[in-house]
Design a protein around this motif. Structure first.
Motif, PDB file in Angstrom:
ATOM      1  N   ILE A 195     -39.742  14.492  72.615  1.00 53.80           N
ATOM      2  CA  ILE A 195     -40.740  15.427  72.096  1.00 53.80           C
ATOM      3  C   ILE A 195     -42.116  14.781  72.206  1.00 53.80           C
ATOM      4  O   ILE A 195     -42.329  13.676  71.702  1.00 53.80           O
ATOM      5  N   GLU A 196     -43.034  15.450  72.869  1.00 54.92           N
ATOM      6  CA  GLU A 196     -44.393  14.940  73.009  1.00 54.92           C
ATOM      7  C   GLU A 196     -45.222  15.378  71.807  1.00 54.92           C
ATOM      8  O   GLU A 196     -45.237  16.560  71.446  1.00 54.92           O
ATOM      9  N   VAL A 197     -45.916  14.413  71.204  1.00 57.99           N
ATOM     10  CA  VAL A 197     -46.737  14.691  70.029  1.00 57.99           C
ATOM     11  C   VAL A 197     -48.189  14.326  70.341  1.00 57.99           C
ATOM     12  O   VAL A 197     -48.504  13.148  70.545  1.00 57.99           O
ATOM     13  N   VAL A 234     -39.824  10.295  70.466  1.00 57.92           N
ATOM     14  CA  VAL A 234     -41.187  10.817  70.388  1.00 57.92           C
ATOM     15  C   VAL A 234     -42.078  10.065  71.360  1.00 57.92           C
ATOM     16  O   VAL A 234     -42.038   8.834  71.432  1.00 57.92           O
ATOM     17  N   MET A 260     -41.073  19.434  75.110  1.00 63.07           N
ATOM     18  CA  MET A 260     -39.846  18.682  74.838  1.00 63.07           C
ATOM     19  C   MET A 260     -38.834  18.929  75.939  1.00 63.07           C
ATOM     20  O   MET A 260     -38.825  19.985  76.562  1.00 63.07           O
ATOM     21  N   ILE A 289     -44.964  19.839  61.773  1.00 65.16           N
ATOM     22  CA  ILE A 289     -43.584  19.369  61.917  1.00 65.16           C
ATOM     23  C   ILE A 289     -42.693  19.858  60.788  1.00 65.16           C
ATOM     24  O   ILE A 289     -41.489  19.632  60.809  1.00 65.16           O
ATOM     25  N   LEU A 307     -38.841  20.035  62.211  1.00 64.51           N
ATOM     26  CA  LEU A 307     -38.795  19.820  63.656  1.00 64.51           C
ATOM     27  C   LEU A 307     -37.863  18.677  64.043  1.00 64.51           C
ATOM     28  O   LEU A 307     -37.008  18.830  64.919  1.00 64.51           O
ATOM     29  N   TYR A 317     -42.501  27.768  66.558  1.00 63.70           N
ATOM     30  CA  TYR A 317     -41.364  26.949  66.971  1.00 63.70           C
ATOM     31  C   TYR A 317     -40.543  26.412  65.789  1.00 63.70           C
ATOM     32  O   TYR A 317     -39.602  25.664  65.987  1.00 63.70           O
ATOM     33  N   THR A 363     -52.152  14.540  64.049  1.00 66.36           N
ATOM     34  CA  THR A 363     -51.651  15.440  65.088  1.00 66.36           C
ATOM     35  C   THR A 363     -51.934  16.884  64.692  1.00 66.36           C
ATOM     36  O   THR A 363     -51.879  17.218  63.496  1.00 66.36           O
ATOM     37  N   GLU A 421     -46.378  25.583  71.822  1.00 70.40           N
ATOM     38  CA  GLU A 421     -44.985  25.185  71.936  1.00 70.40           C
ATOM     39  C   GLU A 421     -44.934  23.694  72.254  1.00 70.40           C
ATOM     40  O   GLU A 421     -45.531  23.253  73.244  1.00 70.40           O
ATOM     41  N   PRO A 422     -44.259  22.898  71.449  1.00 75.96           N
ATOM     42  CA  PRO A 422     -44.188  21.459  71.730  1.00 75.96           C
ATOM     43  C   PRO A 422     -43.544  21.199  73.088  1.00 75.96           C
ATOM     44  O   PRO A 422     -42.581  21.873  73.474  1.00 75.96           O
ATOM     45  N   MET A 447     -49.996  19.257  65.495  1.00 72.60           N
ATOM     46  CA  MET A 447     -48.706  19.922  65.660  1.00 72.60           C
ATOM     47  C   MET A 447     -47.903  19.903  64.363  1.00 72.60           C
ATOM     48  O   MET A 447     -47.405  18.853  63.962  1.00 72.60           O
TER      49      MET A 447
END
Length: 289
Positions: free
Chosen positions: A91-93, A237, A263, A214, A230, A223, A210, A260-261, A212
């Protein structure tokens, strides 16, 4: 270290696989907790895995404590020989390092810090032997991180960087905890990284933030509608540095339900990683767009 078993009151058994965190210790703990879950032992009510240990809650009216202890010990031999290959996710953060919100917060609490004159990034860079915090950020985001547990507060991942031990980033926690930490702060304490899922007290060094989410108990984030959290243990990560423009764009996308993450599914082999950490990391990260 020999695995240590102990009772915690009348309803818990605590199992310490190792005194220090390592991926082999995590995998042994994971194997044993999976065995407990799959065996469906009557009387077990909760299984709580951690970085290199786990705790079992049970009903002593259904199973005698000594009987459960014997059951747990019987799983240890199998955990020593298990094929340590798992199917998981990368998963890219995105991270806005040295952002204005964590910087303002850390400055409010400098009297609680080891080095009040600088920032958390300055301190982390110095004690880890980096010339400046830019070199430190490059190392922090340059290798993936393994999610070894989720908890303490809802949705918060504890992450162990996937490099050989001599390159592990280590930074002590604040001398005294803060009473405030911005939501989604990327922090670090000891050898563990984390992402603060909610705003609140904390003692980890603050490196950035971040955009994003979680954790979303209302499940309004696009998501997180199927499940409010998450991360799960075993996720990998990869931090990706963004600037203020990239951060703001991501926040706007989250608010608009368009984010959208990034991943991808990946197969992780502990044996391959221990034999060649950098090669394994390169292979894992090839799956990212």
């Amino acid at each position: 270290m020999t695995t240590r078993y102990s009772f915690g009151g009348d309803e818990h058994i605590f199992v310490e696989v190792n005194e220090e965190m390592s991926l082999p210790a995590f995998f042994k703990s994971l194997s044993m907790t999976n065995a407990v879950r799959e065996s469906r032992i009557r009387g077990v009510t909760e299984i709580c895995p951690s970085n290199a240990s786990f705790q079992i809650k049970f009903d002593p009216d259904v199973i005698a404590p000594d009987d459960l202890m014997a059951e747990l010990k019987s799983f240890e031999a199998g955990a020593e020989t298990i094929d340590t290959v798992i199917s998981t996710r990368v998963i890219e953060v995105p991270v806005f390092y040295d952002d204005p919100w964590t910087r303002e917060t850390l400055m409010r609490f400098r009297e609680r810090h080891q080095e009040p004159a600088g920032t958390d990034l300055d301190y982390a860079a110095r004690i880890n032997g980096f010339g400046d915090f830019e070199a430190f950020i490059k190392a922090h985001s340059g290798a993936p991180w393994f999610v070894s547990m989720v908890g303490f507060v809802a949705g918060l991942p504890f992450m162990y960087q996937m490099v050989d031990r001599k390159r592990q980033i280590e930074v002590p926690k604040y001398l005294r905890p803060r009473t405030d930490t911005p939501r989604l702060t990327v922090g670090h304490g000891g050898c563990f990284g984390c992402i603060y899922s909610v705003r609140g007290a904390g003692g980890y060094q603050m490196f950035g933030i971040t955009p994003m989410p979680i954790y979303d108990p209302a499940q309004k984030v696009s998501y997180l509608r199927d499940f409010m959290i998450l991360f799960r243990p075993g996720d990998i990560v990869q931090f990706r540095r963004v600037d203020r423009e990239g951060y703001d764009a991501a926040v706007e996308a989250v608010d608009g339900g368009r984010f959208e993450p990034a991943m991808r599914d990946v197969c992780f082999s502990l044996a391959d990683f221990l034999a060649d950490p950098d090669g394994t990391n390169a292979s894992i990260l090839k799956v990212m767009p």
